[in-house]
Design an enzyme around this catalytic site. Structure first.
Site, PDB file in Angstrom:
ATOM      1  CB  ALA A 197      -0.927  -0.019   1.220  1.00  0.00           C
ATOM      2  CD  GLU A 209       4.482  -1.868  -9.408  1.00  0.00           C
ATOM      3  OE1 GLU A 209       4.598  -0.969  -8.553  1.00  0.00           O
ATOM      4  OE2 GLU A 209       3.486  -2.563  -9.527  1.00  0.00           O
TER       5      GLU A 209
HETATM    6  C1  LIG Z   1      -5.017  -2.088 -11.467  1.00  0.00           C
HETATM    7  C2  LIG Z   1      -4.059  -1.298 -10.631  1.00  0.00           C
HETATM    8  C3  LIG Z   1      -3.403  -1.924  -9.581  1.00  0.00           C
HETATM    9  C4  LIG Z   1      -2.547  -1.178  -8.747  1.00  0.00           C
HETATM   10  N1  LIG Z   1      -1.966  -1.799  -7.659  1.00  0.00           N
HETATM   11  C5  LIG Z   1      -1.277  -1.036  -6.768  1.00  0.00           C
HETATM   12  C6  LIG Z   1      -0.810  -1.614  -5.536  1.00  0.00           C
HETATM   13  O1  LIG Z   1      -0.988  -2.809  -5.264  1.00  0.00           O
HETATM   14  N2  LIG Z   1      -0.174  -0.800  -4.655  1.00  0.00           N
HETATM   15  C7  LIG Z   1       0.046   0.519  -4.898  1.00  0.00           C
HETATM   16  O2  LIG Z   1       0.615   1.187  -4.046  1.00  0.00           O
HETATM   17  N3  LIG Z   1      -0.365   1.099  -6.063  1.00  0.00           N
HETATM   18  C8  LIG Z   1      -1.025   0.347  -6.993  1.00  0.00           C
HETATM   19  N4  LIG Z   1      -1.475   0.921  -8.163  1.00  0.00           N
HETATM   20  C9  LIG Z   1      -1.218   2.344  -8.411  1.00  0.00           C
HETATM   21  C10 LIG Z   1      -0.239   2.603  -9.554  1.00  0.00           C
HETATM   22  O3  LIG Z   1       1.068   2.300  -9.152  1.00  0.00           O
HETATM   23  C11 LIG Z   1      -0.416   4.072  -9.965  1.00  0.00           C
HETATM   24  O4  LIG Z   1      -1.673   4.160 -10.634  1.00  0.00           O
HETATM   25  C12 LIG Z   1       0.695   4.565 -10.853  1.00  0.00           C
HETATM   26  O5  LIG Z   1       1.896   4.693 -10.135  1.00  0.00           O
HETATM   27  C13 LIG Z   1       0.363   5.938 -11.487  1.00  0.00           C
HETATM   28  O6  LIG Z   1      -0.050   6.849 -10.529  1.00  0.00           O
HETATM   29  P1  LIG Z   1      -1.412   7.677 -10.750  1.00  0.00           P
HETATM   30  O7  LIG Z   1      -2.465   6.693 -11.151  1.00  0.00           O
HETATM   31  O8  LIG Z   1      -1.652   8.458  -9.521  1.00  0.00           O
HETATM   32  O9  LIG Z   1      -1.140   8.614 -11.970  1.00  0.00           O
HETATM   33  P2  LIG Z   1      -0.471  10.138 -11.936  1.00  0.00           P
HETATM   34  O10 LIG Z   1       0.743  10.048 -11.119  1.00  0.00           O
HETATM   35  O11 LIG Z   1      -1.589  11.024 -11.471  1.00  0.00           O
HETATM   36  O12 LIG Z   1      -0.184  10.326 -13.429  1.00  0.00           O
HETATM   37  C14 LIG Z   1      -1.170  10.733 -14.389  1.00  0.00           C
HETATM   38  C15 LIG Z   1      -0.486  10.884 -15.739  1.00  0.00           C
HETATM   39  O13 LIG Z   1       0.545  11.882 -15.655  1.00  0.00           O
HETATM   40  C16 LIG Z   1       1.756  11.329 -16.137  1.00  0.00           C
HETATM   41  N5  LIG Z   1       2.888  11.918 -15.418  1.00  0.00           N
HETATM   42  C17 LIG Z   1       3.092  11.963 -14.090  1.00  0.00           C
HETATM   43  N6  LIG Z   1       4.263  12.562 -13.807  1.00  0.00           N
HETATM   44  C18 LIG Z   1       4.818  12.904 -14.987  1.00  0.00           C
HETATM   45  C19 LIG Z   1       6.018  13.553 -15.373  1.00  0.00           C
HETATM   46  N7  LIG Z   1       6.905  13.957 -14.459  1.00  0.00           N
HETATM   47  N8  LIG Z   1       6.264  13.741 -16.700  1.00  0.00           N
HETATM   48  C20 LIG Z   1       5.375  13.322 -17.627  1.00  0.00           C
HETATM   49  N9  LIG Z   1       4.217  12.710 -17.318  1.00  0.00           N
HETATM   50  C21 LIG Z   1       3.940  12.486 -16.028  1.00  0.00           C
HETATM   51  C22 LIG Z   1       1.657   9.841 -15.871  1.00  0.00           C
HETATM   52  O14 LIG Z   1       2.547   9.119 -16.698  1.00  0.00           O
HETATM   53  C23 LIG Z   1       0.200   9.588 -16.205  1.00  0.00           C
HETATM   54  O15 LIG Z   1       0.077   9.452 -17.597  1.00  0.00           O
HETATM   55  C24 LIG Z   1      -2.308   0.188  -9.022  1.00  0.00           C
HETATM   56  C25 LIG Z   1      -2.947   0.805 -10.114  1.00  0.00           C
HETATM   57  C26 LIG Z   1      -3.821   0.079 -10.899  1.00  0.00           C
HETATM   58  C27 LIG Z   1      -4.525   0.778 -12.038  1.00  0.00           C
END
Ligand SMILES: Cc1cc2nc3c(=O)[nH]c(=O)nc-3n(C[C@H](O)[C@H](O)[C@H](O)COP(=O)(O)OP(=O)(O)OC[C@H]3O[C@@H](n4cnc5c(N)ncnc54)[C@H](O)[C@@H]3O)c2cc1C
Length: 409
Positions: free
Chosen positions: A131, A372
């Protein structure tokens, strides 16, 4: 070039490893593949698939021998993940998810806590979840809001975690929080192992999603949860260091899942092209279709070399493993999305039907580009690495300009 090779020059396996891979190939072909479409219809935890993998020792390969595991090389793990992902992303993610949810415990738990928990995770009797992500913090971990306050004998955790895979079934959670009076940013992050029955911890109902059915996600709420100091993983402020090995393993795992899926998609597309008759001949006899297949096959093989070499770097403890895990993850997951889209085109209308696996592959492929570290996050890491490496090299010998001709100082 075979679609899947038992032997690959970049992935030499010893006798016992080859036997394990062969067992996993049989599982994928005879058990996991035939049930994959049914598993993907319901987003409840795929217990049957998990128990099958556990009973054949696949889950145990993620854990050290002294804690009840069989500690496979990363190379063997990516080969197994690739085989399983060729037919079923859910099953493959049950293998890689074990890294994500359990390796921080292996890396950071005290010997007593590790002895109490890890053997049960290795046997599949217990589940853990990782988490880290929050509603306001995914790519940008500097925005994490979950706080750990020091308290008599331990800490009190408060916050919300989002997108947590296995939360619906986990017996324990690895929670990453910032210390209330620690340094800001990722330096202050600390990891804790929180039992599911800890007072103040609750889990939302399963959150419906597009794909990866069988490995549901939910939110986790921490409302002033007391965690004894004995359940801190590693030192205070070492949360991201503890998670680092986990994240590298999970990134290589995502790359291997994408590799397996696109290999499976190519196999399906080529077999379909051999059978589907249009204007008196199989569509696969058209040069245009063969060129599509050729482009995909060549690119997939290049991705395979990247994934296997990242795994080998991990096994050798190469200091550049992390950046190569990013390269393999970005390349393999982005390519997989394109390959699956092209394979869908090749199957025509049938690709759109639930009865064919391509629509499932399409839905699942998106997740590998997000979890990831998104492709963009890895692109940033790789771009910075390229700049740093180039600046440390002597000027290119064909570049005999003075620096000021580049517009520099
Ligand atoms: C099915 C699923 C399972 C998951 N399982 C887990 C889990 O078990 N544990 C856990 O902790 N998390 C989990 N996650 C979370 C996952 O790791 C995050 O969704 C992921 O890291 C992206 O974060 P965000 O969704 O907040 O997107 P954001 O960080 O809000 O990003 C939104 C967009 O902006 C882009 N972006 C962000 N920063 C930059 C930058 N500097 N330059 C250019 N573009 C950028 C991203 O690439 C993306 O396209 C899971 C997600 C899903 C969908």
């Amino acid at each position: 070039m075979p679609l899947i090779a038992q032997n690959h020059p970049l992935a030499p396996l010893d006798g016992a490893e080859a036997e394990m891979l062969a067992r996993v190939q049989v599982l994928a072909q005879d058990h996991i593949g035939p049930k994959a479409n049914a598993v993907s219809r319901d987003d409840a935890f795929a217990w049957d698939t998990f128990r099958l993998l556990a009973s054949h020792g696949v889950i145990a390969t993620a854990f050290p021998r002294e804690l009840g595991g069989t500690e496979a090389s990363m190379l063997l793990r990516v080969r197994m993940i690739e085989e399983v992902a060729r037919v079923c992303s859910t099953a493959a993610s049950l293998i890689t998810g074990t890294d994500l949810s359990s390796r921080p415990i292996v890396a950071g738990a005290s010997p007593e806590l590790a002895a109490q928990t890890v053997p049960l995770l290795a046997s599949g009797e217990k589940q853990s979840a990782f988490a880290l992500t929050e509603p306001g913090a995914g790519s940008d971990l500097g925005r994490l809001c979950t706080v750990a306050r020091r308290d008599a004998g331990g800490y009190r955790l408060h916050g919300v975690k989002k997108f947590i895979t296995r939360a619906s079934v986990a017996d324990m959670f690895v929670v990453v929080a910032s210390l209330a009076d620690g340094p800001g940013g990722s330096k202050g992050l600390t990891a804790f192992l929180v039992p599911r029955d800890a007072a103040g911890l609750s889990v939302s109902p399963i959150i419906p999603k597009m794909g990866w059915h069988g490995v549901p996600i939910a939110e986790v709420y921490l409302d002033d949860v007391h965690v004894p100091a004995s359940h801190r993983l590693g030192e205070e402020g070492q949360g991201m260091a503890i998670a680092q090995d986990t994240l590298v393993r999970a990134r290589v795992g995502h790359a291997a899942i994408a590799l397996g899926r696109m290999t499976g998609a190519l196999q399906i597309a080529a077999q379909y092209a051999g059978h589907r008759q249009v204007s008196g001949k199989a569509i696969g006899e058209h040069q245009g279709i063969q060129w599509m297949l050729a482009d995909m096959a060549a690119r997939i093989e290049a991705a395979r070399c990247l994934v296997y070499s990242a795994a080998q770097r991990y096994d050798r403890k190469d200091p550049e493993t992390s950046i190569h895990a990013s390269i393999a993850k970005m390349h393999s997951t982005d390519l997989c999305m394109r390959v699956v889209v092209d394979c869908a085109q090749l199957l025509g209308g049938n690709s759109y039907l639930n009865a064919y696996p391509i629509e499932r592959f399409l839905r699942d492929a998106k997740m590998n580009q997000i979890g990831e570290g998104t492709s963009e996050v890895h692109k940033n890491l790789i771009g910075r690495h390229v700049m740093k490496t180039a600046s440390a090299m002597p000027q290119h010998p064909c570049l005999d300009f003075e620096p000021d001709l580049f517009g520099g100082a």
